[in-house]
Design a protein around this motif. Structure first.
Motif, PDB file in Angstrom:
ATOM      1  N   PRO A  70       0.801  -1.230   0.000  1.00 62.74           N
ATOM      2  CA  PRO A  70       0.000   0.000   0.000  1.00 62.74           C
ATOM      3  C   PRO A  70       0.835   1.281   0.000  1.00 62.74           C
ATOM      4  CG  PRO A  70      -0.423  -1.313   1.990  1.00 62.74           C
ATOM      5  CD  PRO A  70       0.575  -2.057   1.173  1.00 62.74           C
ATOM      6  N   GLU A  71       2.105   1.188   0.343  1.00 59.57           N
ATOM      7  CA  GLU A  71       2.967   2.370   0.345  1.00 59.57           C
ATOM      8  C   GLU A  71       3.656   2.589  -1.002  1.00 59.57           C
ATOM      9  OE1 GLU A  71       5.569   2.438   3.737  1.00 59.57           O
ATOM     10  OE2 GLU A  71       3.988   1.684   5.039  1.00 59.57           O
ATOM     11  N   SER A  72       3.465   1.665  -1.921  1.00 55.35           N
ATOM     12  CA  SER A  72       4.079   1.780  -3.238  1.00 55.35           C
ATOM     13  C   SER A  72       3.211   2.633  -4.156  1.00 55.35           C
ATOM     14  CB  SER A  72       4.223   0.379  -3.854  1.00 55.35           C
ATOM     15  OG  SER A  72       4.479   0.460  -5.241  1.00 55.35           O
ATOM     16  N   PRO A  73       3.820   3.407  -5.037  1.00 55.54           N
ATOM     17  CA  PRO A  73       3.019   4.177  -6.001  1.00 55.54           C
ATOM     18  C   PRO A  73       2.306   3.265  -7.009  1.00 55.54           C
ATOM     19  CG  PRO A  73       5.359   4.433  -6.463  1.00 55.54           C
ATOM     20  CD  PRO A  73       5.251   3.668  -5.173  1.00 55.54           C
ATOM     21  N   TYR A  74       2.660   1.990  -7.049  1.00 53.88           N
ATOM     22  CA  TYR A  74       2.052   1.038  -7.982  1.00 53.88           C
ATOM     23  C   TYR A  74       0.971   0.177  -7.339  1.00 53.88           C
ATOM     24  CZ  TYR A  74       6.120   2.399 -10.633  1.00 53.88           C
ATOM     25  OH  TYR A  74       7.063   3.138 -11.289  1.00 53.88           O
ATOM     26  N   PHE A  75       0.636   0.437  -6.074  1.00 54.05           N
ATOM     27  CA  PHE A  75      -0.349  -0.344  -5.334  1.00 54.05           C
ATOM     28  C   PHE A  75      -1.663  -0.478  -6.111  1.00 54.05           C
ATOM     29  CE2 PHE A  75      -3.953  -0.304  -2.284  1.00 54.05           C
ATOM     30  CZ  PHE A  75      -3.750  -1.551  -1.726  1.00 54.05           C
ATOM     31  N   LYS A  76      -2.218  -1.693  -6.105  1.00 55.71           N
ATOM     32  CA  LYS A  76      -3.507  -1.973  -6.735  1.00 55.71           C
ATOM     33  C   LYS A  76      -4.529  -2.245  -5.637  1.00 55.71           C
ATOM     34  CE  LYS A  76      -1.964  -1.939 -10.983  1.00 55.71           C
ATOM     35  NZ  LYS A  76      -2.248  -0.836 -11.859  1.00 55.71           N
ATOM     36  N   ASP A  77      -5.672  -1.559  -5.712  1.00 59.52           N
ATOM     37  CA  ASP A  77      -6.713  -1.663  -4.691  1.00 59.52           C
ATOM     38  C   ASP A  77      -7.180  -3.090  -4.427  1.00 59.52           C
ATOM     39  OD1 ASP A  77      -6.734   1.064  -4.195  1.00 59.52           O
ATOM     40  OD2 ASP A  77      -8.320   1.461  -5.651  1.00 59.52           O
ATOM     41  N   ILE A  78      -7.157  -3.940  -5.442  1.00 65.91           N
ATOM     42  CA  ILE A  78      -7.632  -5.306  -5.257  1.00 65.91           C
ATOM     43  C   ILE A  78      -6.888  -5.996  -4.114  1.00 65.91           C
ATOM     44  CG2 ILE A  78      -6.086  -6.330  -6.979  1.00 65.91           C
ATOM     45  CD1 ILE A  78      -8.502  -8.183  -7.713  1.00 65.91           C
ATOM     46  N   PHE A  79      -5.621  -5.651  -3.909  1.00 63.95           N
ATOM     47  CA  PHE A  79      -4.830  -6.284  -2.861  1.00 63.95           C
ATOM     48  C   PHE A  79      -5.049  -5.667  -1.477  1.00 63.95           C
ATOM     49  CE2 PHE A  79      -2.388  -7.224  -6.767  1.00 63.95           C
ATOM     50  CZ  PHE A  79      -2.555  -8.594  -6.739  1.00 63.95           C
ATOM     51  N   GLY A  80      -5.834  -4.613  -1.401  1.00 66.42           N
ATOM     52  CA  GLY A  80      -6.148  -3.990  -0.126  1.00 66.42           C
ATOM     53  C   GLY A  80      -7.414  -4.531   0.517  1.00 66.42           C
ATOM     54  N   GLN A  81      -8.056  -5.485  -0.112  1.00 64.40           N
ATOM     55  CA  GLN A  81      -9.303  -6.046   0.410  1.00 64.40           C
ATOM     56  C   GLN A  81      -8.981  -7.048   1.522  1.00 64.40           C
ATOM     57  OE1 GLN A  81     -12.174  -7.061  -2.778  1.00 64.40           O
ATOM     58  NE2 GLN A  81     -10.490  -6.494  -4.138  1.00 64.40           N
ATOM     59  N   GLN A  82      -9.374  -6.718   2.737  1.00 63.10           N
ATOM     60  CA  GLN A  82      -9.012  -7.511   3.914  1.00 63.10           C
ATOM     61  C   GLN A  82      -9.755  -8.841   4.021  1.00 63.10           C
ATOM     62  OE1 GLN A  82      -6.493  -6.571   5.954  1.00 63.10           O
ATOM     63  NE2 GLN A  82      -6.215  -4.881   4.531  1.00 63.10           N
ATOM     64  N   ASP A  83     -10.951  -8.931   3.488  1.00 59.64           N
ATOM     65  CA  ASP A  83     -11.777 -10.126   3.685  1.00 59.64           C
ATOM     66  C   ASP A  83     -11.661 -11.128   2.535  1.00 59.64           C
ATOM     67  OD1 ASP A  83     -12.977  -8.414   1.886  1.00 59.64           O
ATOM     68  OD2 ASP A  83     -15.017  -8.823   2.565  1.00 59.64           O
ATOM     69  N   LYS A  84     -10.653 -11.018   1.724  1.00 58.02           N
ATOM     70  CA  LYS A  84     -10.497 -11.889   0.556  1.00 58.02           C
ATOM     71  C   LYS A  84      -9.470 -12.992   0.828  1.00 58.02           C
ATOM     72  CE  LYS A  84     -13.255  -9.475  -2.046  1.00 58.02           C
ATOM     73  NZ  LYS A  84     -14.527  -9.978  -2.515  1.00 58.02           N
ATOM     74  N   THR A  85      -9.649 -14.097   0.128  1.00 59.18           N
ATOM     75  CA  THR A  85      -8.710 -15.203   0.135  1.00 59.18           C
ATOM     76  C   THR A  85      -7.946 -15.135  -1.179  1.00 59.18           C
ATOM     77  OG1 THR A  85     -10.183 -16.569   1.477  1.00 59.18           O
ATOM     78  CG2 THR A  85      -8.474 -17.724   0.205  1.00 59.18           C
ATOM     79  N   PHE A  86      -6.658 -14.897  -1.123  1.00 58.58           N
ATOM     80  CA  PHE A  86      -5.836 -14.757  -2.320  1.00 58.58           C
ATOM     81  C   PHE A  86      -5.092 -16.059  -2.597  1.00 58.58           C
ATOM     82  CE2 PHE A  86      -6.465 -10.450  -0.890  1.00 58.58           C
ATOM     83  CZ  PHE A  86      -6.653  -9.745  -2.075  1.00 58.58           C
ATOM     84  N   VAL A  87      -5.238 -16.540  -3.835  1.00 54.25           N
ATOM     85  CA  VAL A  87      -4.523 -17.735  -4.280  1.00 54.25           C
ATOM     86  C   VAL A  87      -3.775 -17.366  -5.556  1.00 54.25           C
ATOM     87  CG1 VAL A  87      -4.687 -20.135  -5.030  1.00 54.25           C
ATOM     88  CG2 VAL A  87      -6.271 -19.269  -3.282  1.00 54.25           C
ATOM     89  N   PHE A  88      -2.459 -17.460  -5.510  1.00 52.08           N
ATOM     90  CA  PHE A  88      -1.611 -17.125  -6.642  1.00 52.08           C
ATOM     91  C   PHE A  88      -1.304 -18.380  -7.448  1.00 52.08           C
ATOM     92  CE2 PHE A  88      -1.251 -13.622  -3.860  1.00 52.08           C
ATOM     93  CZ  PHE A  88      -0.927 -12.530  -4.641  1.00 52.08           C
TER      94      PHE A  88
END
Length: 134
Positions: A70-88
């Protein structure tokens, strides 16, 4: 040629020993979960050639640490969602294992698809292809 201190295979093995891995059949079963975010870190040409998991978010491997921070100028909002389960995922699970371990080191909670996209279609996973116009 100089001897490396650590091989890429050892790096992947070390990452896999400390991250959550999801089997293909289990991720297929999770696809209807509205809190799931599948993140495809493959190159855009791989997605064009092999297709992709419908609804997945494409985040090129080279930018992922910056897009998640979130401190990067390239931050994407999708990764700021706290209630999500992320699978790469990647093609075979190597890049996504390293990515998930790195993100875990950053404090970002995520898992990865153990075998990557390589077994996805064979195990009944849906595949989409980009529009010819894009």
């Amino acid at each position: 040629m100089a001897q490396l201190k650590t091989s890429s295979a050892q790096m992947v093995a070390d990452a896999r020993a400390r991250i959550d891995e999801i089997e293909t059949k289990d991720l297929i079963a999770m696809l209807d979960d509205p809190n799931l975010v599948v993140v495809d870190i493959r190159d855009v040409r791989e997605r064009q050639r092999s297709g992709f998991i419908p609804g997945s978010f494409h985040a090129p491997r080279g930018m992922i640490e910056f897009w998640v921070d979130p401190e990067s100028p390239y931050f994407k909002d999708i990764f700021g969602q706290q209630d999500k389960t992320f699978v790469f995922h990647c093609a075979s699970g190597w890049r996504s294992a390293l990515t998930t371990a790195t993100l875990q080191d950053m404090g970002f909670k995520a898992s990865h698809l153990r075998e990557g996209f390589s077994t996805w279609e064979k195990q009944g996973g849906p595949v989409a292809f980009p529009d010819a116009k894009s």
